[in-house]
Design an enzyme around this catalytic site. Structure first.
Site, PDB file in Angstrom:
ATOM      1  CE1 TYR A  57      -2.966  -3.104   0.774  1.00  0.00           C
ATOM      2  CE2 TYR A  57      -2.668  -2.722   3.129  1.00  0.00           C
ATOM      3  CZ  TYR A  57      -3.182  -3.476   2.094  1.00  0.00           C
ATOM      4  OH  TYR A  57      -3.912  -4.606   2.382  1.00  0.00           O
ATOM      5  CB  CYS A  60       1.515   0.508   4.251  1.00  0.00           C
ATOM      6  SG  CYS A  60       2.283  -0.649   5.393  1.00  0.00           S
ATOM      7  CG  PHE A 113       5.129  -1.815   8.805  1.00  0.00           C
ATOM      8  CD1 PHE A 113       6.151  -1.846   9.741  1.00  0.00           C
ATOM      9  CD2 PHE A 113       3.829  -1.743   9.244  1.00  0.00           C
ATOM     10  CE1 PHE A 113       5.880  -1.819  11.101  1.00  0.00           C
ATOM     11  CE2 PHE A 113       3.536  -1.721  10.602  1.00  0.00           C
ATOM     12  CZ  PHE A 113       4.569  -1.756  11.533  1.00  0.00           C
ATOM     13  CB  CYS A 114       4.609  -0.351   2.167  1.00  0.00           C
ATOM     14  SG  CYS A 114       3.447  -1.710   2.399  1.00  0.00           S
TER      15      CYS A 114
END
Length: 413
Positions: free
Chosen positions: A125, A128, A130-131
Site C-alpha cells: 500500500y 503503509c 512498513f511499506c
C-alpha cells in the site's frame, strides 16, 4: 421416605450380632430382603416421578448444546492448527515455484547503475508505514524493483498468497523460483545481507529469517520473524562496523517498529474528517485514480477512512495514549533528534544514513501529506534531518516506469 427405608436397610446390614452364627445369618437374610425391597421401591418410584419442568428441560438442552458446540470448536481448531500448543516452532520462508499469473505489476523503478542482481517484486500500500520503510531502503540503495499496488479493501493481487498482509516481496532465486518474505524489517535485513555478501543465493540467506512461534504474556500464540534486525555478515563483517554501532542500529530499528509506528494511526485518524482527509491524500500519493477504477478508488477512501477512524480509537487505548496524542508524537521525535545531537552526527548512521535512519524516515514519510506531519514540523526539530534523508533517497531512486493504467491498453502506455 424411600430414601429413609433404603438407608435403614443399609444400616441393618451393618448391625448384625456377633453372639450367634445362626442369629447373624437370620439378621443378615432379613436385612438383605429389606434392602432388596427398598431398592425395588426406589426403582418403581422413579418411574412414576413427575417429569422435569420446562425450565429444567431448557437448561439441560442448553448445556448439551454448549458442550457439543465447545467440543466441536476445540476439535476444529486442533484440526486447523495441529501445532497450536507448540512453542518456538520455526517455519522457513515460503518458496514459490512460479510467479503468480494473475498478479498485475503497477510500476517499476529501474536504476541503470544497479549491480545487485536482485529481481524484486514489492506488494504494497503506497502509504503503509512498513511499506514506506522497504521502499526507502530500496530507493536509497539504488535497487531496481517492481511494485504491485494492492487494493487495501479487496486485496485481489494477493489472493494467491496464504499471507494477506503487506509489505510482501517475491525475490527471484538462482533456480528461478521465488522466495516470499512478509516482514518489513526482515525484508530489509535480507536484502542488506545479500548486497554485502553475494556468495550466497538470496534464497539461502532467507533461511536465516524463519518465522517462529511464541506465547505472549496473555497466553496467546504469536508469530514473529527470527533475526529480523540482524544482518548475516558471515565471516565478512565490515571494518567500520563495531558491536556498539550494530546494537545502536538494532535499538532504533526496533523502536521504529514497536513505538513510533503505533503513534501514527491515533494521530492521523483522530476524527472522521481528519481520517477522510488523510485517505484523500493517500489516494493522491498512491495514484489510485490512475491504477484503479473510480468505484474501487472511492471504496478504498471511504471504507478505509471509516475503518481507520475506529481502529485509531482502539490503538489509542491499547497503547495507553492520552487524549493529547500529538504530544506523544512530539516526545518520540524529540527523543530521536536529542540522540542525534548527543551523537553529534548528521545521521544516526554517521555521515550517511544507516538502516535506523531509513527505518525512521520510512515510517514518518507515510504521513508526510497529513496534518500530523505539518504539526510535527512546527513543533519539533525533525525537519532538517528528514529532508536531508529524503534528498538522498530521491537522488538514488531508479527511474519510474508505469506498467498499468486503468482504461489504457498496456501496449499504448
Amino acid at each position: 421416605m424411600l430414601s429413609f427405608r433404603l438407608l435403614t436397610a443399609l444400616s441393618a446390614t451393618r448391625s448384625y450380632s456377633l453372639n450367634s452364627q445362626n442369629l447373624r445369618f437370620v439378621e443378615f437374610t432379613i436385612a438383605r430382603r429389606n434392602f432388596s425391597n427398598a431398592l425395588k421401591e426406589v426403582k418403581s418410584g422413579s418411574s412414576t416421578k413427575k417429569s422435569p419442568n420446562g425450565t429444567f428441560k431448557l437448561t439441560l438442552l442448553g448445556a448439551c448444546i454448549g458442550a457439543v458446540a465447545g467440543s466441536t470448536y476445540t476439535l476444529y481448531t486442533r484440526i486447523c492448527d495441529k501445532n497450536s500448543h507448540k512453542e518456538h516452532e520455526r517455519t522457513p520462508p515460503k518458496v514459490i515455484e512460479y510467479f503468480p499469473a494473475d498478479v498485475r505489476i503497477t510500476k517499476r523503478f529501474i536504476n541503470p547503475n544497479d549491480t545487485s542482481g536482485l529481481d524484486i517484486v514489492l506488494f504494497q500500500y503506497q502509504t503503509c508505514p512498513f511499506c514506506c520503510k522497504v521502499r526507502a531502503y530500496l530507493d536509497y540503495m539504488g535497487i531496481s524493483y517492481s511494485v504491485v499496488e494492492v487494493d487495501a479493501v479487496l486485496r485481489q493481487d494477493i489472493r494467491w498468497s496464504d499471507v494477506k498482509k503487506v509489505p510482501m516481496v517475491l525475490i527471484r532465486q538462482q533456480d528461478g523460483k521465488y522466495v516470499q518474505m512478509t516482514d518489513s524489517s526482515a525484508i530489509i535485513s535480507l536484502v542488506a545481507s545479500s548486497l554485502h555478501d553475494k556468495r550466497m543465493d538470496v534464497g539461502e540467506l532467507a533461511q536465516f529469517y524463519p518465522q517462529i512461534s511464541y506465547f505472549d504474556d496473555d497466553g496467546k500464540k504469536r508469530q514473529d520473524i527470527l533475526n529480523k534486525y540482524f544482518l548475516m555478515y558471515q565471516d565478512r563483517t565490515p571494518k567500520n562496523m563495531t558491536r556498539e554501532i550494530e546494537e545502536n542500529e538494532r535499538k532504533w530499528r526496533t523502536w521504529a517498529d514497536n513505538h513510533l509506528v503505533h503513534l501514527i494511526s491515533p494521530n492521523c485518524y483522530q476524527t472522521f474528517d481528519e481520517a477522510l482527509e488523510t485517505f484523500e491524500w493517500f489516494a493522491l500519493a498512491g495514484e489510485w485514480d490512475i491504477h484503479f477504477p473510480k468505484w474501487e478508488r472511492d471504496l478504498m477512501v471511504y471504507c478505509g477512512a471509516t475503518a481507520m477512524w475506529v481502529i485509531a480509537k482502539i490503538l489509542k487505548r491499547r497503547h495507553q495514549l492520552t487524549d493529547d496524542v500529538r504530544s506523544h508524537m512530539y516526545d518520540a521525535l524529540n527523543k530521536w533528534t536529542a540522540d542525534l545531537k548527543k551523537q553529534n552526527t548528521k545521521f544516526m548512521g554517521g555521515k550517511k544514513p544507516g538502516l535506523a535512519d531509513l527505518s525512521v524516515f520510512g515510517v514518518l514519510s507515510s504521513m508526510e501529506g497529513c496534518q500530523t506531519f505539518k504539526d510535527c514540523l512546527q513543533n519539533t526539530n525533525i525537519g532538517k534531518w528528514f529532508y536531508d534523508v529524503k534528498e538522498l533517497v530521491q537522488q538514488n531512486r531508479g527511474k519510474l516506469h508505469r506498467e498499468r493504467i486503468v482504461g489504457v491498453p498496456a501496449l499504448a502506455q
